[in-house]
Structures are given as structure tokens and as C-alpha cells.
Design a protein around this motif. Structure first.
Motif, PDB file in Angstrom:
ATOM      1  N   GLU A  69       0.774  -0.221  -2.872  1.00 40.14           N
ATOM      2  CA  GLU A  69       0.937  -1.176  -3.964  1.00 40.14           C
ATOM      3  C   GLU A  69       2.294  -1.859  -3.846  1.00 40.14           C
ATOM      4  O   GLU A  69       3.289  -1.242  -3.479  1.00 40.14           O
ATOM      5  CB  GLU A  69       0.841  -0.473  -5.319  1.00 40.14           C
ATOM      6  N   ARG A  70       2.329  -3.148  -4.186  1.00 41.64           N
ATOM      7  CA  ARG A  70       3.604  -3.847  -4.083  1.00 41.64           C
ATOM      8  C   ARG A  70       3.885  -4.785  -5.247  1.00 41.64           C
ATOM      9  O   ARG A  70       4.998  -5.255  -5.397  1.00 41.64           O
ATOM     10  CB  ARG A  70       3.669  -4.655  -2.784  1.00 41.64           C
ATOM     11  N   GLY A  71       2.917  -5.067  -6.090  1.00 40.11           N
ATOM     12  CA  GLY A  71       3.111  -6.066  -7.130  1.00 40.11           C
ATOM     13  C   GLY A  71       3.059  -5.492  -8.529  1.00 40.11           C
ATOM     14  O   GLY A  71       3.714  -4.504  -8.853  1.00 40.11           O
ATOM     15  N   ARG A  72       2.245  -6.126  -9.353  1.00 40.01           N
ATOM     16  CA  ARG A  72       2.164  -5.765 -10.766  1.00 40.01           C
ATOM     17  C   ARG A  72       1.801  -4.291 -10.993  1.00 40.01           C
ATOM     18  O   ARG A  72       2.395  -3.642 -11.872  1.00 40.01           O
ATOM     19  CB  ARG A  72       1.144  -6.681 -11.452  1.00 40.01           C
TER      20      ARG A  72
ATOM     21  N   LEU B 103       2.582  -1.683  -9.322  1.00 40.55           N
ATOM     22  CA  LEU B 103       3.762  -0.848  -9.094  1.00 40.55           C
ATOM     23  C   LEU B 103       4.765  -1.009 -10.232  1.00 40.55           C
ATOM     24  O   LEU B 103       5.357  -0.026 -10.697  1.00 40.55           O
ATOM     25  CB  LEU B 103       4.406  -1.221  -7.759  1.00 40.55           C
ATOM     26  N   GLN B 104       4.936  -2.232 -10.703  1.00 42.78           N
ATOM     27  CA  GLN B 104       5.849  -2.473 -11.823  1.00 42.78           C
ATOM     28  C   GLN B 104       5.346  -1.788 -13.090  1.00 42.78           C
ATOM     29  O   GLN B 104       6.130  -1.181 -13.838  1.00 42.78           O
ATOM     30  CB  GLN B 104       6.003  -3.978 -12.059  1.00 42.78           C
TER      31      GLN B 104
ATOM     32  N   ASP C 210       8.153  -6.786   1.765  1.00 44.32           N
ATOM     33  CA  ASP C 210       8.052  -5.777   0.700  1.00 44.32           C
ATOM     34  C   ASP C 210       7.671  -4.415   1.279  1.00 44.32           C
ATOM     35  O   ASP C 210       8.534  -3.668   1.719  1.00 44.32           O
ATOM     36  CB  ASP C 210       7.044  -6.232  -0.363  1.00 44.32           C
TER      37      ASP C 210
ATOM     38  N   ARG D  68      12.280  -9.499  -7.347  1.00 44.19           N
ATOM     39  CA  ARG D  68      11.735  -8.157  -7.558  1.00 44.19           C
ATOM     40  C   ARG D  68      12.534  -7.351  -8.583  1.00 44.19           C
ATOM     41  O   ARG D  68      11.984  -6.467  -9.241  1.00 44.19           O
ATOM     42  CB  ARG D  68      11.697  -7.391  -6.229  1.00 44.19           C
TER      43      ARG D  68
ATOM     44  N   GLU E 109       7.989  -9.409 -10.286  1.00 42.44           N
ATOM     45  CA  GLU E 109       8.780  -8.177 -10.325  1.00 42.44           C
ATOM     46  C   GLU E 109       8.020  -6.999  -9.732  1.00 42.44           C
ATOM     47  O   GLU E 109       6.825  -6.828  -9.973  1.00 42.44           O
ATOM     48  CB  GLU E 109       9.170  -7.846 -11.763  1.00 42.44           C
ATOM     49  N   ALA E 110       8.725  -6.164  -8.986  1.00 40.07           N
ATOM     50  CA  ALA E 110       8.143  -4.940  -8.430  1.00 40.07           C
ATOM     51  C   ALA E 110       9.274  -4.076  -7.872  1.00 40.07           C
ATOM     52  O   ALA E 110      10.098  -4.573  -7.098  1.00 40.07           O
ATOM     53  CB  ALA E 110       7.130  -5.258  -7.338  1.00 40.07           C
TER      54      ALA E 110
END
Length: 324
Positions: free
Chosen positions: A71-74, A76-77, A140, A181, A195-196
Motif C-alpha cells: 500500500e502506498r496511498g490513502r 496507508l494514511q 514511493d 506525502r 498524503e501517505a
């Protein structure tokens, strides 16, 4: 080990002979290389519709593609936010706390990142094969895997100066978009799409390594905490902007001070050294079993639990080491 962004094959499966030639020159005749794609096979396939894609087997016959989705985006945030919210709620019972810790899935992300980095390291160390790592943009999860693999494999990357060089090379110069990020912390009401906490995830994984190999990293937890703080809010320019082009346009080097210059001052450097450090030339293979992955309490609980006794214990250890 190589890293890149995804090939731009698109829906028509375009070829790039320059890429084919480049990867072909990496391998000798009869050798096999590994492409570790940090997207799922389905996500990589869908990327073709927007101009991205994967390396077709027919054009890269010596390369074997392995998908290890991270996971790298929403998601993960959101995982980060849920973890911080759970850690900040002191009114819940232990059972409820453990349930929320599991449901936020942060430790699952830590395990996945370490597992993928171990895969890359195994291909390099045990298979003696070349490895190409990429996801989508290559700024990322790609950097997460390549940087972690080097910490696992290279003793030099586990020294204070070597680790700084690794961050400069694999995160800052490689173009991780820190400004996007790390725009806000998990406490912010803003929910920005870009953001992440990829860099935080990397630091957490390094902390897991330091806990499992307490003598093998020259730097201490305090360095990791300082790096986390500096990525989100810092008096230094090291983590400003999204890439080298922006830093040049903003004249960051001319207008700000470097975090590394401050950390490496003799008076400051001592604060970030591990008094138990002993050079370890071996590969530090981490355990990724559930019981081995622990919550980084020094970060996530540092505003809730006092670290006084732990700090005093480390000061005593440092005194004993220096006096002998």
C-alpha cells in the motif's frame, strides 16, 4: 539492484527497445534477473489503461516478474491515522485496544514491507541475481524496498554516516515527494489525497531491525525519532520539496541548513549513537513472524508514556560502555 518507474507500455503494449537493451546488458547469457513489482498483478494490468504497465515476458525473456503489493496511498494514511487515534485513547480497555491495533493494519504494512525487502535481499545475496524494483512512479514503495534491502544487506548502511548517505541517495535524490506525502500529521483534520507515511513506514521497519539486532546498528532510536520529526516539521531544509528540481528552484541548499551537518557535530552526534554497537559483517535477516513485529512504542506512545526510566537506562549503559 536497480530501481525505476513502471514501463509505459499502455493498452497497445508498446515496446521500448532502449529499455530492453538496457536490461539486457545487465545480464550475461543464461542469467536470470528478477523484477519485483510492488503492485498487485491486477493493479499493474489496470495501469495499462492509463499508459503504464509491466514488462512483457516476450521482450524480457531473462527477467522473472514477482508481484508483491504494498500500500502506498490513502489506505496507508488511513491506517496511520487509526493507529494514532487508538494510541491517543487512554480510556479504552486492553481488549478494545488490541482490537483497534489489529484493525488499523499498521503492523501488517510493516510486515509486508520487511517481507518484500527480504525477497529483494534474498535474490541478491542467495540467488546472486540482479534485481529491478519498481511500482508505479518509482518514488514511493520502490524506494521503501530498495532502501530496506540495503540496510539488511550492507553493514555500511547500518552506520550513522552510511545511513545518512542511504537516505540522501534512496529517498531525497531519488525524488520521494516529501512535501506531498508529509504535508500534515495524523492529527490534522485535512485529508489530502497525496498524503501517505511511506517514510515513516521505512523508519518503523528500521526500528524493527534495530530491536531484533540491537548490536548491529550504529545509530539509536533517537535518530529515527529525529528523522520522523524532521520529515513533518523541521528547522532544516533536508526534507523540503518533492524533488531535486524543486529544491534547485527554491534554492534550498543556499537558503537553509542541512540536517546532516547538525547531526554530525561532535556534541550532537553522541546523542544518536548506539552504545551497544559492534560491527556486524553479516546479513541481518529479520523475522517477520507476527510475534516478532512489535508496535514502535517510542514513537506512537511517546506523548502518553514517559520515557524517563528508559532514557536513564540507556544513559547508564552508555556510561558503563565508555568507562570500560
Amino acid at each position: 539492484m536497480l530501481r525505476s518507474s513502471q514501463p509505459l507500455t499502455g493498452p497497445n503494449r508498446r515496446r521500448c527497445r532502449e529499455d530492453e537493451l538496457l536490461l539486457g546488458t545487465v545480464l550475461d547469457e543464461g542469467e536470470q534477473g528478477f523484477i519485483i513489482d510492488t503492485r498487485s498483478a491486477q493493479a499493474a494490468k489496470q495501469a495499462r489503461m492509463t499508459g503504464g504497465g509491466t514488462e512483457p515476458k516476450s521482450f524480457y525473456p531473462q527477467w522473472r516478474r514477482l508481484h508483491r503489493p504494498l500500500e502506498r496511498g490513502r489506505p496507508l494514511q488511513e491506517s496511520f491515522i487509526k493507529l494514532v487515534e487508538a494510541c491517543s485513547d487512554s480510556s479504552i480497555s486492553m481488549d478494545r485496544w488490541l482490537s483497534r491495533l489489529e484493525s488499523c493494519r499498521w503492523l501488517s504494512h510493516v510486515k509486508a514491507a520487511l517481507s518484500t525487502a527480504c525477497l529483494a535481499a534474498q535474490c541478491l545475496d542467495r540467488e546472486k541475481a540482479n534485481v529491478l524494483v519498481h511500482g508505479a512512479e518509482g518514488t514511493d514503495t520502490t524506494l521503501l524496498v530498495t532502501a530496506l534491502a540495503q540496510v539488511i544487506l550492507e553493514p555500511s548502511c547500518r552506520t550513522l554516516l552510511g545511513f545518512q548517505g542511504l537516505l540522501e541517495r534512496e529517498w531525497i535524490e531519488a525524488g520521494h515527494p516529501f512535501h506531498l506525502r508529509c504535508a500534515h500529521s495524523a492529527y490534522s483534520h485535512a485529508r489530502l489525497k497525496q498524503e501517505a507515511p511511506l517514510f515513516l513506514l521505512f523508519l518503523d521497519c528500521v526500528w524493527q531491525l534495530s530491536r531484533q539486532f540491537p548490536f548491529s546498528l550504529e545509530f539509536s532510536e533517537q535518530l529515527l525519532l529525529t528523522l520522523f520529526d524532521s520529515a513533518y516539521a523541521s528547522a532544516y531544509g533536508t526534507f523540503l520539496c518533492n524533488n531535486e528540481k524543486e529544491r534547485c528552484l527554491c534554492k534550498v541548499k543556499e537558503s537553509t541548513h542541512s540536517l546532516w551537518a547538525w547531526l554530525n557535530q561532535p556534541g550532537e552526534k553522541k546523542k544518536y549513537l548506539n552504545p551497544l554497537y559492534t560491527h556486524n559483517p553479516l546479513v541481518t535477516w529479520p523475522s517477520v513472524e507476527p510475534q516478532s513485529i512489535q508496535l514502535w512504542q517510542g514513537l506512537f506512545l511517546r506523548w502518553i508514556r514517559s520515557s524517563q526510566y528508559l532514557d536513564e537506562a540507556w544513559a547508564e549503559i552508555q556510561y558503563l560502555v565508555e568507562s570500560h
